[in-house]
Design a protein around this motif. Structure first.
Motif, PDB file in Angstrom:
ATOM      1  N   UNK A   1       0.833  -1.205   0.000  1.00 38.36           N
ATOM      2  CA  UNK A   1       0.000   0.000   0.000  1.00 38.36           C
ATOM      3  C   UNK A   1       0.868   1.255   0.000  1.00 38.36           C
ATOM      4  N   UNK A   2       1.932   1.224   0.783  1.00 39.08           N
ATOM      5  CA  UNK A   2       2.871   2.350   0.831  1.00 39.08           C
ATOM      6  C   UNK A   2       3.518   2.560  -0.542  1.00 39.08           C
ATOM      7  N   UNK A   3       3.916   1.468  -1.182  1.00 35.49           N
ATOM      8  CA  UNK A   3       4.522   1.569  -2.509  1.00 35.49           C
ATOM      9  C   UNK A   3       3.519   2.092  -3.533  1.00 35.49           C
ATOM     10  N   UNK A   4       2.256   1.677  -3.426  1.00 38.70           N
ATOM     11  CA  UNK A   4       1.218   2.167  -4.344  1.00 38.70           C
ATOM     12  C   UNK A   4       1.026   3.675  -4.213  1.00 38.70           C
TER      13      UNK A   4
ATOM     14  N   UNK B   1       3.781   5.184  -6.185  1.00 33.79           N
ATOM     15  CA  UNK B   1       3.608   4.944  -7.620  1.00 33.79           C
ATOM     16  C   UNK B   1       2.500   5.804  -8.208  1.00 33.79           C
ATOM     17  N   UNK B   2       1.380   5.932  -7.489  1.00 34.37           N
ATOM     18  CA  UNK B   2       0.202   6.640  -8.012  1.00 34.37           C
ATOM     19  C   UNK B   2       0.248   8.149  -7.790  1.00 34.37           C
ATOM     20  N   UNK B   3       1.224   8.620  -7.038  1.00 39.61           N
ATOM     21  CA  UNK B   3       1.312  10.055  -6.775  1.00 39.61           C
ATOM     22  C   UNK B   3       1.881  10.769  -8.009  1.00 39.61           C
ATOM     23  N   UNK B   4       1.144  11.776  -8.489  1.00 41.19           N
ATOM     24  CA  UNK B   4       1.571  12.495  -9.692  1.00 41.19           C
ATOM     25  C   UNK B   4       2.860  13.274  -9.476  1.00 41.19           C
ATOM     26  N   UNK B   5       3.166  13.559  -8.219  1.00 38.08           N
ATOM     27  CA  UNK B   5       4.356  14.348  -7.929  1.00 38.08           C
ATOM     28  C   UNK B   5       5.618  13.494  -7.812  1.00 38.08           C
ATOM     29  N   UNK B   6       5.435  12.178  -7.847  1.00 37.82           N
ATOM     30  CA  UNK B   6       6.597  11.285  -7.757  1.00 37.82           C
ATOM     31  C   UNK B   6       7.401  11.336  -9.050  1.00 37.82           C
ATOM     32  N   UNK B   7       8.693  11.428  -8.912  1.00 39.78           N
ATOM     33  CA  UNK B   7       9.540  11.438 -10.106  1.00 39.78           C
ATOM     34  C   UNK B   7       9.505  10.065 -10.767  1.00 39.78           C
ATOM     35  N   UNK B   8       9.786  10.051 -12.072  1.00 41.66           N
ATOM     36  CA  UNK B   8       9.742   8.789 -12.822  1.00 41.66           C
ATOM     37  C   UNK B   8      10.778   7.801 -12.304  1.00 41.66           C
ATOM     38  N   UNK B   9      11.899   8.308 -11.833  1.00 44.74           N
ATOM     39  CA  UNK B   9      12.951   7.422 -11.313  1.00 44.74           C
ATOM     40  C   UNK B   9      12.475   6.686 -10.063  1.00 44.74           C
ATOM     41  N   UNK B  10      11.921   7.443  -9.109  1.00 44.56           N
ATOM     42  CA  UNK B  10      11.448   6.817  -7.861  1.00 44.56           C
ATOM     43  C   UNK B  10      10.247   5.923  -8.146  1.00 44.56           C
TER      44      UNK B  10
ATOM     45  N   UNK C   1       9.491  -1.709  -9.075  1.00 48.89           N
ATOM     46  CA  UNK C   1      10.374  -2.881  -9.041  1.00 48.89           C
ATOM     47  C   UNK C   1      10.305  -3.580  -7.683  1.00 48.89           C
ATOM     48  N   UNK C   2      10.355  -2.787  -6.612  1.00 47.62           N
ATOM     49  CA  UNK C   2      10.267  -3.364  -5.261  1.00 47.62           C
ATOM     50  C   UNK C   2       8.926  -4.060  -5.061  1.00 47.62           C
ATOM     51  N   UNK C   3       7.848  -3.433  -5.536  1.00 44.00           N
ATOM     52  CA  UNK C   3       6.515  -4.021  -5.398  1.00 44.00           C
ATOM     53  C   UNK C   3       6.435  -5.351  -6.149  1.00 44.00           C
TER      54      UNK C   3
END
Length: 256
Positions: A161-164, A167-176, A182-184
């Motif tokens: 859930x934390x990883x989601x 992933x789903x946050x628009x402000x997250x950089x593409x690298x992160x 990958x971790x998920x």
């Protein structure tokens, strides 16, 4: 030709009827004209009296006052609407400013995340699960296998859930985002392999087993009074065939 007495009488009566009708019409016309003239004079007299007594002026002033009050009410309503619109505009501006501040703070939080932070949290969660599964006090419970599976699945679900969120946050950089995906994926793969290995161990004659797998280690607890070298060899063989983990990363324990 001479008229008879009866004819003369009828002629006289007819003439009288015509004269009476004519007189009646003339009288009606005179009375109607007189009535109209009287009504006009009466209305004019009434208006003159009202003016002289000041009543007419009062009525006009009252009408003017009512009209002025209505105009003032309309102006007050317009002013109130303008004030409400202004207040609503100020509220919208404050709301937008608050949202902008929160978005900026969220952006800073997301940007501050790094791959090492995500991996660190995953490792910390993995250590908690492994410790719970291999804890001797926990193994004393008659429902150890059920409780351990529930705790393992709960912790892993929280981590996914934390990883989601990342992933789903628009402000997250593409690298992160890519690193979090990958971790998920690794965690999902580990979950599937755990179930497979548990079923294979039970298929070797054990009553029950629980497995917790990471990318570098695997913890196995089986339901058995004791473990022989043959038992350990069977379990290790299953693990080596399904994973790339070496002997130094394998921990096998029994739960009486």
């Amino acid at each position: 030709m001479k008229l008879s007495n009866v004819g003369r009488k009828n002629l006289v009566i007819f003439s009288l009827v015509i004269m009476l009708g004519l007189i009646g019409y003339i009288n009606y016309s005179l009375n109607r004209q007189s009535l109209l003239q009287t009504s006009s004079e009466l209305e004019q007299y009434r208006m003159t009296m009202l003016e002289e007594s000041g009543v007419m002026l009062d009525l006009l002033e009252e009408d003017a006052l009512i009209e002025e009050m209505e105009d003032q009410d309309a102006k007050d309503q317009d002013t109130e609407k303008q004030e409400e619109a202004l207040e609503e505009g100020e509220k919208q501006e404050e709301k937008q400013e608050t949202e902008d501040v929160l978005a900026e703070e969220e952006a800073q939080i997301v940007d501050s995340r790094s791959y090492n932070e995500v991996v660190g949290l995953v490792n910390e969660t993995s250590a908690e699960i492994a410790e719970n599964i291999t804890n001797r006090e926990t193994m004393k419970s008659s429902t150890y296998f059920i409780e351990s599976r529930l705790e393992r699945d709960k912790k892993r679900s929280e981590m996914i859930s934390y990883l989601n969120d990342i992933i789903n946050n628009q402000l997250t950089s593409e690298e992160i985002r890519g690193e979090a995906q990958t971790v998920k994926l690794d965690m999902i793969t580990s979950t599937e392999k755990e179930v497979l290995i548990e079923n294979m161990i039970v298929g070797k004659g054990f009553n029950d087993a629980i497995v917790y797998l990471t990318d570098k280690s695997v913890n196995v607890v089986v339901s058995a009074d004791a473990l022989t070298e043959t038992d350990v060899a069977k379990i290790v063989d299953i693990i080596r065939r399904e994973t790339n983990i070496g002997m130094e990363g394998i921990t096998i324990m029994n739960k009486k």
